[in-house]
Design a protein around this motif. Sequence first.
Motif, short mmCIF file in Angstrom:
data_model
loop_
_atom_site.label_atom_id
_atom_site.label_comp_id
_atom_site.label_asym_id
_atom_site.label_seq_id
_atom_site.Cartn_x
_atom_site.Cartn_y
_atom_site.Cartn_z
N GLN A 44 12.62 3.32 8.07
CA GLN A 44 12.12 2.65 6.86
C GLN A 44 11.22 1.46 7.20
OE1 GLN A 44 13.04 3.53 3.14
NE2 GLN A 44 12.77 5.29 4.50
N LYS A 45 10.41 1.62 8.23
CA LYS A 45 9.49 0.57 8.64
C LYS A 45 8.14 0.77 7.97
CE LYS A 45 11.33 -0.49 13.26
NZ LYS A 45 11.01 -0.51 14.71
N PRO A 46 7.39 -0.31 7.74
CA PRO A 46 6.04 -0.17 7.19
C PRO A 46 5.07 0.35 8.25
CG PRO A 46 6.50 -2.47 7.68
CD PRO A 46 7.78 -1.72 7.93
N PHE A 47 4.09 1.12 7.82
CA PHE A 47 3.02 1.55 8.72
C PHE A 47 1.79 1.86 7.90
CE2 PHE A 47 5.35 5.49 7.68
CZ PHE A 47 4.32 6.36 7.33
N LEU A 48 0.63 1.77 8.56
CA LEU A 48 -0.66 2.14 7.98
C LEU A 48 -1.26 3.18 8.89
CD1 LEU A 48 -3.02 1.67 5.95
CD2 LEU A 48 -3.86 -0.08 7.55
N THR A 49 -1.60 4.32 8.36
CA THR A 49 -2.07 5.40 9.21
C THR A 49 -3.25 6.14 8.59
OG1 THR A 49 -1.36 7.35 10.50
CG2 THR A 49 -0.54 7.18 8.24
N TYR A 50 -4.13 6.59 9.44
CA TYR A 50 -5.17 7.57 9.09
C TYR A 50 -4.45 8.91 8.91
CZ TYR A 50 -8.90 10.87 10.63
OH TYR A 50 -9.77 11.91 10.77
N TRP A 51 -4.67 9.55 7.78
CA TRP A 51 -4.05 10.86 7.55
C TRP A 51 -4.92 11.66 6.60
CZ3 TRP A 51 -1.41 12.75 11.04
CH2 TRP A 51 -0.55 13.83 10.85
N HIS B 3 -9.43 16.04 2.47
CA HIS B 3 -9.71 14.62 2.24
C HIS B 3 -8.95 13.79 3.25
CE1 HIS B 3 -10.46 10.76 0.48
NE2 HIS B 3 -9.17 10.57 0.24
N ILE B 4 -9.64 12.84 3.86
CA ILE B 4 -9.02 11.90 4.79
C ILE B 4 -8.94 10.54 4.13
CG2 ILE B 4 -9.49 10.58 6.88
CD1 ILE B 4 -10.18 13.06 8.26
N GLY B 5 -7.93 9.81 4.48
CA GLY B 5 -7.80 8.45 3.97
C GLY B 5 -6.84 7.64 4.80
N TRP B 6 -6.59 6.43 4.36
CA TRP B 6 -5.56 5.58 4.96
C TRP B 6 -4.34 5.62 4.06
CZ3 TRP B 6 -8.60 0.46 6.34
CH2 TRP B 6 -9.56 0.76 7.33
N PHE B 7 -3.17 5.75 4.67
CA PHE B 7 -1.94 5.91 3.91
C PHE B 7 -0.85 4.97 4.40
CE2 PHE B 7 -4.25 9.82 3.32
CZ PHE B 7 -3.96 10.22 2.02
N VAL B 8 -0.02 4.56 3.46
CA VAL B 8 1.19 3.81 3.77
C VAL B 8 2.36 4.62 3.24
CG1 VAL B 8 0.06 1.55 3.71
CG2 VAL B 8 1.06 2.49 1.61
N PRO B 9 3.56 4.42 3.79
CA PRO B 9 4.71 5.16 3.26
C PRO B 9 4.98 4.75 1.81
CG PRO B 9 5.44 3.44 4.77
CD PRO B 9 3.94 3.51 4.89
N THR B 10 5.33 5.72 1.00
CA THR B 10 5.54 5.45 -0.41
C THR B 10 6.65 4.43 -0.64
OG1 THR B 10 4.71 7.64 -1.01
CG2 THR B 10 6.09 6.53 -2.63
N TYR B 11 7.67 4.43 0.24
CA TYR B 11 8.74 3.44 0.06
C TYR B 11 8.21 2.02 0.20
CZ TYR B 11 8.98 3.94 5.22
OH TYR B 11 8.67 4.02 6.58
N MET C 168 3.70 9.74 1.30
CA MET C 168 2.79 8.64 1.62
C MET C 168 1.83 8.42 0.45
SD MET C 168 1.93 9.21 5.69
CE MET C 168 2.00 11.00 5.76
N THR C 169 1.40 7.18 0.30
CA THR C 169 0.50 6.78 -0.78
C THR C 169 -0.81 6.29 -0.19
OG1 THR C 169 2.40 6.13 -2.15
CG2 THR C 169 0.23 5.24 -2.76
N GLU C 170 -1.92 6.74 -0.77
CA GLU C 170 -3.23 6.39 -0.22
C GLU C 170 -3.64 4.97 -0.57
OE1 GLU C 170 -7.74 8.26 0.23
OE2 GLU C 170 -6.27 9.21 -1.11
N GLN D 284 -1.92 18.70 4.15
CA GLN D 284 -1.04 18.42 5.28
C GLN D 284 0.41 18.58 4.85
OE1 GLN D 284 0.90 17.18 7.67
NE2 GLN D 284 -0.49 18.21 9.08
N TRP D 285 1.14 19.39 5.58
CA TRP D 285 2.53 19.67 5.22
C TRP D 285 3.43 18.45 5.36
CZ3 TRP D 285 6.12 18.65 8.96
CH2 TRP D 285 5.65 18.54 10.28
N LEU D 286 3.05 17.45 6.17
CA LEU D 286 3.93 16.32 6.43
C LEU D 286 4.24 15.51 5.17
CD1 LEU D 286 5.45 14.76 8.67
CD2 LEU D 286 3.40 13.35 8.93
N PHE D 287 3.35 15.57 4.17
CA PHE D 287 3.60 14.84 2.92
C PHE D 287 4.91 15.27 2.27
CE2 PHE D 287 -1.02 14.15 3.19
CZ PHE D 287 -1.08 12.78 2.95
N GLU D 288 5.32 16.53 2.52
CA GLU D 288 6.57 17.01 1.94
C GLU D 288 7.78 16.38 2.62
OE1 GLU D 288 6.91 21.23 1.60
OE2 GLU D 288 4.79 21.51 1.13
#
Length: 319
Positions: free
Chosen positions: A208-215, A124-132, A227-229, A219-223
Amino acid sequence: MARTRYAALAAAVALTALTGCGAADMTRQASPYAAAEGSRTVTLSVQSWVGAQANVAVAQYLLEHELGYRVDTVQIDEVPAWDALSQGRVDAILEDWGHPDQEKRYIDDKGTIERGGDLGVTGHIGWFVPTYFAEQHPDVTDWKNLNKYAEAFRTVESGGKGQLMDGSPSYVTNDKALVDSLGLDYQVVFAGSEAAQITQIKQFAKEQKPFLTYWYKPQWLFEKVPMTEVKLPAYKEGCDADPEKVACAYPHTPLQKFFNARFAEGGGDAAAFLKRFRWTTDMQNDVALMIAEQKLSPQEAAGRWVKDHESTWRAWLPS
């Protein structure tokens, strides 16, 4: 990648015996061993994202150590890989995120490719922001509120708009169409590769900067970076039919395997094994994490996984 379009990961994480990969058609660099009748050789296409590399690493390890095959691997962009598979330049693609136009052309019309079954992993692909950031601003997880946060996501590269970060420009995505169709004050900015995208995400998270990314998942990077969709308009069958006017979320896609038709019929134990090769998202992530984060070679990672999961892979071997 996708029934629509999907991304890839970690182009910098090279596999042994891989050829280079870029925007050019790489099919001419395929293995001379593909479709070699009567030989115990197999050529596997390797997409540049690390989950696909994990599949191939484990399949290669078992083909070589348990079934006695020589395995050659070739890195090809996801769409050109279909042409290579059709021509017998490679024998199998182990992770496809959905290309219905290619399926119609090569399976239904030409009959040069056959379906190899489910990989066992749903993408599944989506747009994600950091959970913080999502915890501080819960409404950012609804696309209708993204313009409210455009300034927070602005970068030097985004030209005064909010930045939507993508990976490589060679990956086919819906993001530019989504930005336009949804009237969002954002600019799609390509990191250059998925490896570069990961580096940028980690740097944003460190600061701790905000970002919006296609992800995407799996994906192992979530560990490493939770990130929150962001919820986009719900996906409905056919809503992405016109790539210029897509205004819906990416679908959830059961990832598939595809074989050259001659290999599917005459590939012996290798074809039988690859048809039975099916594992879980967690298994794929375990191997991917070893390759991308722990910096093991793909074959070292595969060897570790094989040692710990004999009850799983024994069932894949031809009886």
